[in-house]
Design a protein around this motif. Structure first.
Motif, mmCIF file in Angstrom:
data_model
loop_
_atom_site.group_PDB
_atom_site.id
_atom_site.type_symbol
_atom_site.label_atom_id
_atom_site.label_comp_id
_atom_site.label_asym_id
_atom_site.label_seq_id
_atom_site.Cartn_x
_atom_site.Cartn_y
_atom_site.Cartn_z
ATOM 1 N N MET A 164 -4.880 9.236 2.065
ATOM 2 C CA MET A 164 -5.309 7.850 0.920
ATOM 3 C C MET A 164 -4.218 7.057 0.780
ATOM 4 S SD MET A 164 -6.905 9.376 -2.871
ATOM 5 C CE MET A 164 -6.022 10.008 -3.627
ATOM 6 N N VAL A 165 -4.563 5.965 0.015
ATOM 7 C CA VAL A 165 -3.564 4.879 0.140
ATOM 8 C C VAL A 165 -3.838 4.381 -1.220
ATOM 9 C CG1 VAL A 165 -2.467 4.251 2.213
ATOM 10 C CG2 VAL A 165 -4.445 3.280 1.538
ATOM 11 N N PHE A 166 -2.721 4.107 -2.232
ATOM 12 C CA PHE A 166 -3.299 3.472 -3.525
ATOM 13 C C PHE A 166 -3.306 2.063 -3.100
ATOM 14 C CE2 PHE A 166 -2.766 6.974 -7.002
ATOM 15 C CZ PHE A 166 -3.506 7.676 -6.080
ATOM 16 N N THR A 167 -3.356 1.190 -3.721
ATOM 17 C CA THR A 167 -3.543 -0.665 -4.059
ATOM 18 C C THR A 167 -2.313 -1.275 -5.141
ATOM 19 O OG1 THR A 167 -5.265 -0.961 -5.130
ATOM 20 C CG2 THR A 167 -5.323 -0.643 -2.934
ATOM 21 N N LEU A 223 0.850 -1.114 -0.061
ATOM 22 C CA LEU A 223 -0.357 0.020 -0.328
ATOM 23 C C LEU A 223 1.446 0.771 -0.030
ATOM 24 C CD1 LEU A 223 -3.275 -1.239 3.074
ATOM 25 C CD2 LEU A 223 -2.307 -1.754 -0.188
ATOM 26 N N LYS A 224 0.519 2.303 -0.955
ATOM 27 C CA LYS A 224 1.151 3.236 -1.073
ATOM 28 C C LYS A 224 0.319 4.403 -0.654
ATOM 29 C CE LYS A 224 3.456 5.983 -4.740
ATOM 30 N NZ LYS A 224 3.777 6.355 -6.506
ATOM 31 N N ASP A 233 -9.418 -0.239 8.748
ATOM 32 C CA ASP A 233 -10.794 0.086 8.078
ATOM 33 C C ASP A 233 -10.464 0.084 6.783
ATOM 34 O OD1 ASP A 233 -12.229 -0.091 11.208
ATOM 35 O OD2 ASP A 233 -12.343 1.994 10.591
ATOM 36 N N MET A 234 -9.317 0.815 6.196
ATOM 37 C CA MET A 234 -9.077 0.760 4.478
ATOM 38 C C MET A 234 -8.803 -0.827 3.983
ATOM 39 S SD MET A 234 -6.295 3.293 4.431
ATOM 40 C CE MET A 234 -7.107 5.207 4.078
ATOM 41 N N LYS A 235 -8.248 -1.814 4.649
ATOM 42 C CA LYS A 235 -7.766 -3.097 4.250
ATOM 43 C C LYS A 235 -9.940 -3.945 4.798
ATOM 44 C CE LYS A 235 -3.461 -3.122 5.896
ATOM 45 N NZ LYS A 235 -2.524 -4.373 7.150
ATOM 46 N N PHE A 236 -10.359 -3.278 5.345
ATOM 47 C CA PHE A 236 -11.897 -4.340 5.904
ATOM 48 C C PHE A 236 -12.171 -3.723 4.732
ATOM 49 C CE2 PHE A 236 -16.258 -4.334 6.722
ATOM 50 C CZ PHE A 236 -15.501 -5.653 7.641
ATOM 51 N N ALA A 237 -12.346 -2.666 4.225
ATOM 52 C CA ALA A 237 -13.158 -2.564 2.907
ATOM 53 C C ALA A 237 -13.368 -2.358 1.859
ATOM 54 C CB ALA A 237 -13.542 -0.160 2.963
ATOM 55 N N PHE A 238 -11.698 -2.883 1.700
ATOM 56 C CA PHE A 238 -11.080 -3.197 0.364
ATOM 57 C C PHE A 238 -11.236 -4.808 0.211
ATOM 58 C CE2 PHE A 238 -7.719 -3.180 -3.123
ATOM 59 C CZ PHE A 238 -8.315 -2.463 -3.885
ATOM 60 N N THR A 253 -12.475 9.915 6.417
ATOM 61 C CA THR A 253 -11.663 10.476 6.544
ATOM 62 C C THR A 253 -10.586 9.862 5.933
ATOM 63 O OG1 THR A 253 -11.406 9.429 8.755
ATOM 64 C CG2 THR A 253 -12.489 11.324 8.802
ATOM 65 N N ALA A 254 -10.868 8.609 5.295
ATOM 66 C CA ALA A 254 -9.431 7.893 5.133
ATOM 67 C C ALA A 254 -9.946 6.841 3.496
ATOM 68 C CB ALA A 254 -8.629 6.861 5.723
ATOM 69 N N VAL A 255 -9.286 7.077 2.526
ATOM 70 C CA VAL A 255 -9.437 6.548 1.571
ATOM 71 C C VAL A 255 -8.970 5.243 1.112
ATOM 72 C CG1 VAL A 255 -9.732 7.272 -0.702
ATOM 73 C CG2 VAL A 255 -11.146 8.788 0.405
ATOM 74 N N ILE A 256 -9.249 4.007 0.099
ATOM 75 C CA ILE A 256 -8.100 3.166 0.253
ATOM 76 C C ILE A 256 -8.795 3.183 -2.145
ATOM 77 C CG2 ILE A 256 -9.372 0.984 0.458
ATOM 78 C CD1 ILE A 256 -6.609 0.004 0.677
ATOM 79 N N GLN A 257 -7.967 3.513 -2.752
ATOM 80 C CA GLN A 257 -8.722 2.745 -4.096
ATOM 81 C C GLN A 257 -7.351 2.045 -4.925
ATOM 82 O OE1 GLN A 257 -7.895 5.091 -7.346
ATOM 83 N NE2 GLN A 257 -7.790 7.090 -5.718
ATOM 84 N N PRO A 258 -7.174 1.953 -6.068
ATOM 85 C CA PRO A 258 -6.367 1.576 -6.552
ATOM 86 C C PRO A 258 -4.911 2.856 -7.223
ATOM 87 C CG PRO A 258 -8.341 0.481 -7.439
ATOM 88 C CD PRO A 258 -8.920 1.208 -6.579
#
Length: 538
Positions: A528-531, A403-404, A418-423, A503-508
């Motif tokens: 925000m992190v990119f996968t 994760l970046k 929570d990000m990992k869970f949601a992804f 408050t936090a975002v995970i996306q490719p």
């Protein structure tokens, strides 16, 4: 050049005088042979089948006595002989065939009873390469196909389930079979050898890591004919492929009526999703409706995980599918039966829970004995007009990704979880997918919309409805992490999620406008992190 038929009409009734029996699965074969013998049918056989019939006191002739050639090479060569195949393929009403039979001492075989080496079972059990190869049958398929081609005169039986029908036909027709029966059994025989060859070719592709072989076939065995398909005017059947993967195809139905086409589709989606959460990491529950999750959660206990999953969208959960990653216990069962539910699927169930579920006789209860491995390789297929789309299974897990962090603010440890869970959930939601999650619980799910903005808004609206139902002062999207299964093409989808309280975002990542999206996140103090990996699901 095509072979031209002599157009000799097939007779309706053909008397069975000689039968060849050569089976790997000997279930019911002795009783079948006894019934044939009582009707005066001469019995020919090979290897282990011959031993079994002889041990039962039946007058059975070894094929080697007919061919004058012994069984050799560990049984690899025993029936591949003109005296066998000539007896199966000869057209009894063709004068040239009859003359050839007389000239070469070929006797007609009227009934062939053959099933194949247990290749599928050996493969499923994880047999090594040499053992699996050794269980590829050669003589069996050759005899089946020869018999089926000559079904005008030969009755071919490849399934012990058909023994009774054949005996009934012989009894009804004075020792003869009808053309209609021979046709149906021939069709089934070709389907059987096709499925067998499919299993072999697919195993070779897997063993040799050939991702897309030049020829791709799909084979299966009818598990049950269904009442109807997606809609009442559509016919449907459930076929199993022999894959050992725990799931709806291999599950045991402990109670409830037959699963529908839609039940099976949704149950598979639910169980594959909950398998993302290893049971050793704690309880998890997924509730599915129309192949999309309406709630997913973890908890300190299974009943807590269920309640938290239900809280996300209790309205949509009505009539849904519940998947659990641990053994269903009494406390959880007691909660589940309070809501109308179509199916529960779990690795196992306690006796106490089973008794509670029994009070709802229409509720289907499935146990699988384990969870599918989300990292396992495999292929998935989908039909299109005139073709077949095949792809490898989406076996990427967020835990394996690098994760970046792309924003000025890095996520907190809680936000990252929570990000990992949601992804994980996003991987199992129809695209476009947007998932809000907080503290190991889905807060809102937006699925299958044409616009990612709409998915974000719908998920937020559902979260607001859930908050009202629970009497909360604010929806769980406040302070949540949001996951998008594919990149944000514009900042508008992200801004909709931020407006909902994320408050936090995970996306490719990977959009031409990534910088614009990152700038919007920074402007609002969002991490925000990119996968680097997307999870489209159509």
């Amino acid at each position: 050049m095509a072979v031209v038929s002599k157009k000799i009409p097939a007779p309706d009734l053909v008397r069975v005088r000689t039968a060849l029996l050569s089976v790997s699965d000997k279930t019911g074969i002795v009783e079948f042979a006894q019934a044939l013998h009582q009707r005066g049918v001469r019995l020919l056989s090979t290897g282990g089948t011959h031993k079994a019939l002889a041990a039962a006191g039946l007058p059975v002739i070894d094929v080697s006595e007919i061919t004058g050639f012994p069984e050799i090479m560990d049984g690899r060569v025993k029936t591949l002989h003109p005296l066998v195949h000539g007896g199966l393929l000869s057209i009894r009403d063709d004068a040239e065939h009859v003359d050839a039979m007389k000239a070469h001492g070929i006797e007609a075989i009227d009934l062939s009873v053959i099933n194949l080496y247990p290749f599928e079972q050996v493969r499923a059990a994880g047999g090594d390469y040499p053992t699996t190869v050794e269980n590829i049958d050669i003589g069996g398929p050759a005899m089946i196909r020869a018999s089926a081609k000559n079904h005008a005169y030969v009755t071919v039986v490849t399934d012990a389930a058909d023994y009774a029908e054949v005996i009934a036909a012989l009894s009804k027709n004075d020792g003869q079979t009808t053309y209609a029966l021979r046709q149906r059994l021939a069709a089934k025989a070709y389907a059987r050898t096709a499925a067998y060859d499919t299993a072999i070719s697919n195993w070779f592709a897997e063993a040799l890591e050939i991702e897309m072989p030049a020829y791709r076939t799909v084979g299966g065995v009818l598990k049950e004919k269904m009442r109807y398909g997606e809609n009442p005017h559509q016919s449907a059947g459930f076929y199993v492929t022999g894959d050992n993967r725990p799931g709806v195809a291999t599950a045991t139905l402990l109670q409830g009526k037959q699963l529908s086409y839609n039940n099976i589709n949704d149950t598979d989606a639910a169980f594959e999703l909950v398998a993302e959460f290893p049971p050793e990491n704690g309880p998890a529950c997924a509730i599915i409706k129309h192949a999309n999750p309406c709630g997913v959660a973890t908890g300190s206990s299974l009943v807590e995980a269920y309640k938290r999953a239900l809280a996300c969208d209790s309205t949509s959960a009505f009539g849904g599918i519940i998947a659990l990653n641990q053994i269903l216990d009494a406390e959880t069962a007691q909660e589940i039966v309070k809501l109308f539910t179509e199916v529960i699927i779990a690795p196992d169930v306690t006796d106490e829970a089973k008794a509670i579920i029994a009070a709802k006789p229409n509720l289907r209860l499935l146990t699988t004995g384990g969870l599918p491995d989300p990292r396992a390789r495999g292929v998935m297929a989908k039909t299109v007009s005139g073709g077949l789309l095949v792809q490898s299974r989406d076996n990427v897990m967020v835990e394996d990704l690098d994760l970046k962090v792309v924003t000025k603010r890095a996520p907190t440890a809680t936000e990252l979880e929570d990000m990992k869970f949601a992804f994980k959930i996003a991987k199992h939601v129809k695209s476009n997918a947007v998932i809000y999650a907080k503290d190991g619980q889905t807060a809102g799910i937006g699925a299958g919309q044409m616009s990612r903005v709409d998915s974000a808004r719908i998920a937020a609206l559902k979260a607001e409805d859930a908050a009202k139902a629970l009497g909360l002062s604010a929806p769980l999207t406040k302070g949540s992490a949001v996951a998008s299964e594919a990149f944000y093409p514009f900042a508008d989808g992200l801004l909709a999620a931020i407006a909902a309280g994320a408050t936090a975002v995970i996306q490719p990542g990977g959009s031409m406008r990534d910088e614009e999206v990152i700038a919007a996140a920074d402007e609002h103090g969002v991490a925000m992190v990119f996968t680097g990996v997307r999870h489209f699901r159509h």
